[in-house]
Design a protein around this motif. Structure first.
Motif, PDB file in Angstrom:
ATOM      1  N   ASN A 320       0.830  -1.214   0.000  1.00  0.00           N
ATOM      2  CA  ASN A 320       0.000   0.000   0.000  1.00  0.00           C
ATOM      3  C   ASN A 320       0.860   1.258   0.000  1.00  0.00           C
ATOM      4  O   ASN A 320       0.525   2.255  -0.673  1.00  0.00           O
ATOM      5  N   TYR A 321       1.966   1.239   0.740  1.00  0.00           N
ATOM      6  CA  TYR A 321       2.851   2.408   0.787  1.00  0.00           C
ATOM      7  C   TYR A 321       3.442   2.679  -0.593  1.00  0.00           C
ATOM      8  O   TYR A 321       3.504   3.830  -1.051  1.00  0.00           O
ATOM      9  N   VAL A 322       3.913   1.599  -1.259  1.00  0.00           N
ATOM     10  CA  VAL A 322       4.512   1.767  -2.590  1.00  0.00           C
ATOM     11  C   VAL A 322       3.489   2.295  -3.586  1.00  0.00           C
ATOM     12  O   VAL A 322       3.776   3.222  -4.373  1.00  0.00           O
ATOM     13  N   LYS A 323       2.282   1.770  -3.569  1.00  0.00           N
ATOM     14  CA  LYS A 323       1.255   2.204  -4.517  1.00  0.00           C
ATOM     15  C   LYS A 323       0.783   3.616  -4.197  1.00  0.00           C
ATOM     16  O   LYS A 323       0.545   4.427  -5.122  1.00  0.00           O
ATOM     17  N   THR A 324       0.626   3.927  -2.930  1.00  0.00           N
ATOM     18  CA  THR A 324       0.157   5.269  -2.556  1.00  0.00           C
ATOM     19  C   THR A 324       1.152   6.344  -2.979  1.00  0.00           C
ATOM     20  O   THR A 324       0.762   7.429  -3.433  1.00  0.00           O
ATOM     21  N   ASN A 325       2.433   6.036  -2.841  1.00  0.00           N
ATOM     22  CA  ASN A 325       3.475   7.009  -3.201  1.00  0.00           C
ATOM     23  C   ASN A 325       3.967   6.846  -4.634  1.00  0.00           C
ATOM     24  O   ASN A 325       4.958   7.496  -5.016  1.00  0.00           O
ATOM     25  N   GLU A 326       3.284   5.982  -5.409  1.00  0.00           N
ATOM     26  CA  GLU A 326       3.581   5.783  -6.836  1.00  0.00           C
ATOM     27  C   GLU A 326       5.068   5.476  -7.049  1.00  0.00           C
ATOM     28  O   GLU A 326       5.773   6.141  -7.810  1.00  0.00           O
ATOM     29  N   LEU A 327       5.541   4.459  -6.354  1.00  0.00           N
ATOM     30  CA  LEU A 327       6.950   4.102  -6.427  1.00  0.00           C
ATOM     31  C   LEU A 327       7.216   2.903  -7.332  1.00  0.00           C
ATOM     32  O   LEU A 327       8.368   2.465  -7.450  1.00  0.00           O
ATOM     33  N   VAL A 328       6.179   2.356  -7.980  1.00  0.00           N
ATOM     34  CA  VAL A 328       6.383   1.228  -8.889  1.00  0.00           C
ATOM     35  C   VAL A 328       7.096   1.729 -10.142  1.00  0.00           C
ATOM     36  O   VAL A 328       6.689   2.735 -10.751  1.00  0.00           O
ATOM     37  N   ASP A 329       8.171   1.059 -10.528  1.00  0.00           N
ATOM     38  CA  ASP A 329       8.941   1.445 -11.714  1.00  0.00           C
ATOM     39  C   ASP A 329       8.073   1.226 -12.947  1.00  0.00           C
ATOM     40  O   ASP A 329       7.603   0.113 -13.204  1.00  0.00           O
ATOM     41  N   GLU A 330       7.867   2.278 -13.684  1.00  0.00           N
ATOM     42  CA  GLU A 330       7.001   2.175 -14.872  1.00  0.00           C
ATOM     43  C   GLU A 330       7.635   1.321 -15.958  1.00  0.00           C
ATOM     44  O   GLU A 330       6.939   0.628 -16.699  1.00  0.00           O
ATOM     45  N   ALA A 331       8.965   1.356 -16.050  1.00  0.00           N
ATOM     46  CA  ALA A 331       9.642   0.572 -17.085  1.00  0.00           C
ATOM     47  C   ALA A 331       9.605  -0.913 -16.772  1.00  0.00           C
ATOM     48  O   ALA A 331       9.459  -1.742 -17.680  1.00  0.00           O
ATOM     49  N   ASN A 332       9.741  -1.261 -15.524  1.00  0.00           N
ATOM     50  CA  ASN A 332       9.719  -2.674 -15.107  1.00  0.00           C
ATOM     51  C   ASN A 332       8.977  -2.764 -13.773  1.00  0.00           C
ATOM     52  O   ASN A 332       9.501  -2.360 -12.734  1.00  0.00           O
ATOM     53  N   LYS A 333       7.744  -3.261 -13.815  1.00  0.00           N
ATOM     54  CA  LYS A 333       6.913  -3.282 -12.613  1.00  0.00           C
ATOM     55  C   LYS A 333       7.383  -4.281 -11.550  1.00  0.00           C
ATOM     56  O   LYS A 333       6.793  -4.351 -10.473  1.00  0.00           O
ATOM     57  N   ASN A 334       8.417  -5.056 -11.872  1.00  0.00           N
ATOM     58  CA  ASN A 334       8.989  -5.941 -10.868  1.00  0.00           C
ATOM     59  C   ASN A 334       9.901  -5.193  -9.892  1.00  0.00           C
ATOM     60  O   ASN A 334      10.358  -5.761  -8.905  1.00  0.00           O
TER      61      ASN A 334
END
Length: 487
Positions: A320-334
């Protein structure tokens, strides 16, 4: 202690283990202490009247006595009805007063819970020594008892040998039904006779195999084996052991405990057996506490220092913290982008300038490593207990003693709800080797079990199969001896 107990000429009173006993001094039947028998009459005699025979619960002039009126024990003369016998008893009393020795009394009616303990004066609760005991027993007998005994003697027209055969069978089935447990097997035949059958002998009777038609205990067991009641094998040269018992055999199921026996000792054995059979492996759940360094990462979800979370809750909070702060790498979602808070909480100083992205698995594992480890233990029928740190596994080690002898040492049994003394007793019966309990070096309230030889195979079977403990909580099973043909 048994060396200080007087054995009357008329014979030792029948005492069962766990029976409440009143302790008296010679010449006075007023109790000066209350105790619990730690062994039966047969076991006391077999030990040569040595060792500790009674555990004292309450004594004259102890703290419990101080709560009362602090009165002295009354002087209660022995119950003597015949004048001639009374004179001889008085003479004996004067001689014994010069040198007081402990005696004790028992009564089947005193087989009660300790919570119901009371010091009521009862004529039947004291068994005096010598002629006093003999006279008191005579006075306590009623005409009905005499008539019953006469009728029984008249009805019993069997020969002494037939009576001994019947007594031998009665003690045999009584011991199998109430004393022996499956966990006791294999059981030495000598131990079965001494510790299980002798205590089942009714009061006033003596089990003597030589007076039976079998003459030897081994022949009696052979007969029982032919009836498929049990199986006896010679596990070592010249030493026979009972390796299997058919508790579903009709003769065992049909046997009923004689009325003369108090059910307290049998109930105690059944309770201990049920306790062993009803053991449930505890439910162990790893938990994590929020440490000071990790507070910035968890405060957004409403948690503070010391908050206790499960691994799944930690995972959900991080996702939830990663998604809320939009920290997922757009180039590689892993991958997850490392912001300032993740950098301070999860990266070492040497890594902070080099790492900008982390894999999801790496992110979660780093997070769990930096939280304070805890664990929750839930024993069957009890409330959960939360402890700091990771639970220590049951530690099994092999140590070498003098003369190149090996011993197996087991630690941390208490953490899993196992009684070390019970485990030692069970192992001792299973492997027929000496087992002892000793404090763990460097600890105050922890003990370890030590048993002769490398017994890891037996331990693994007991812990994994009988107690159903997960293998990950047992350390040292790989040290078991390799099974192979001896050269």
């Amino acid at each position: 202690m048994l060396p200080g107990v007087i054995v009357p000429p008329s014979g030792f009173p029948q005492v069962e283990r766990g029976m409440l006993c009143a302790v008296t001094l010679s010449g006075n039947r007023a109790p000066v202490a209350v105790s619990v028998a730690t062994m039966s009459t047969a076991e006391m005699l077999a030990a040569g009247m040595k060792g500790k025979g009674f555990a004292v619960l309450h004594t004259y002039m102890d703290h419990l006595w101080e709560y009362g009126d602090k009165s002295y024990p009354p002087t209660l003369a022995p119950l003597v009805t015949d004048p001639a016998e009374k004179e001889s008893a008085d003479d004996e009393e004067e001689m014994e007063e010069k040198e007081p020795v402990s005696s004790f009394s028992t009564d089947p009616l005193q087989h009660v819970d300790i919570g119901d303990l009371s010091l009521k004066e009862q004529d039947s609760c004291a068994i005096l020594m010598g002629k006093e005991e003999h006279n008191e027993n005579k006075a306590a007998e009623t005409a009905d008892d005499d008539n019953t005994e006469v009728q029984q003697e008249a009805e019993d027209s069997r020969t002494p040998q037939e009576q001994m055969d019947a007594l031998l069978s009665q003690c045999f089935f009584h011991a199998l039904k109430c004393k022996v447990k499956k966990s006791d097997l294999p059981l030495l035949t000598s131990t079965f006779l001494r510790s299980h059958m002798f205590p089942c002998c009714p009061a006033g009777q003596q089990l003597d195999i030589k007076k039976s038609s079998y003459k030897k205990f081994s022949k009696f067991l052979q007969c029982m084996q032919h009836q498929k009641i049990l199986q006896v094998k010679e596990l070592s040269k010249g030493v026979e052991s009972i390796v299997e018992v058919d508790w579903k055999h009709p003769d065992i199921k049909a046997f009923t405990v004689p009325e003369g026996f108090s059910s307290a000792s049998a109930a105690q054995d059944c309770k201990s057996e049920d306790k062993e059979q009803a053991y449930h492996a505890p439910e162990i759940i790893p938990l994590y506490g929020v440490s000071t360094k990790m507070v910035p990462l968890f405060q957004e979800s409403g948690h503070k220092k010391g908050s206790i979370l499960s691994s799944s809750e930690v995972r959900n909070i991080i996702v939830n913290y990663v998604k809320t702060n939009e920290l997922v790498d757009e180039a590689n979602k892993n991958f997850v982008k490392v912001n300032a808070i993740l950098c301070d909480c999860l990266l070492d100083k040497s890594e902070q300038d080099e790492i900008s992205n982390l894999k999801w698995d790496d992110l979660l594992s780093r997070c769990l490593e930096r939280l304070q480890p805890l664990h929750q233990v839930t024993f069957f029928g009890q409330e959960p207990i939360v402890r700091k740190g990771k639970i220590e596994p049951i530690d099994i080690t092999i140590a070498q003693r003098s003369s190149n002898k090996k011993v197996t040492i087991i630690k941390n049994l208490e953490l899993y709800g196992l009684d070390p003394q019970s485990v030692a007793n069970i192992l001792q019966q299973k492997v027929q080797a000496s087992a002892t309990i000793a404090p763990v070096p460097g600890t105050k309230d922890r003990v370890q079990v030590q048993i002769q030889g490398n017994q890891i195979h037996h331990l693994a079977k007991m812990l994994l199969e009988e107690y159903q403990l997960p293998r990950k909580y047992i350390q040292g099973l790989e040290k078991a001896p390799k099974l192979g043909r001896k050269k």
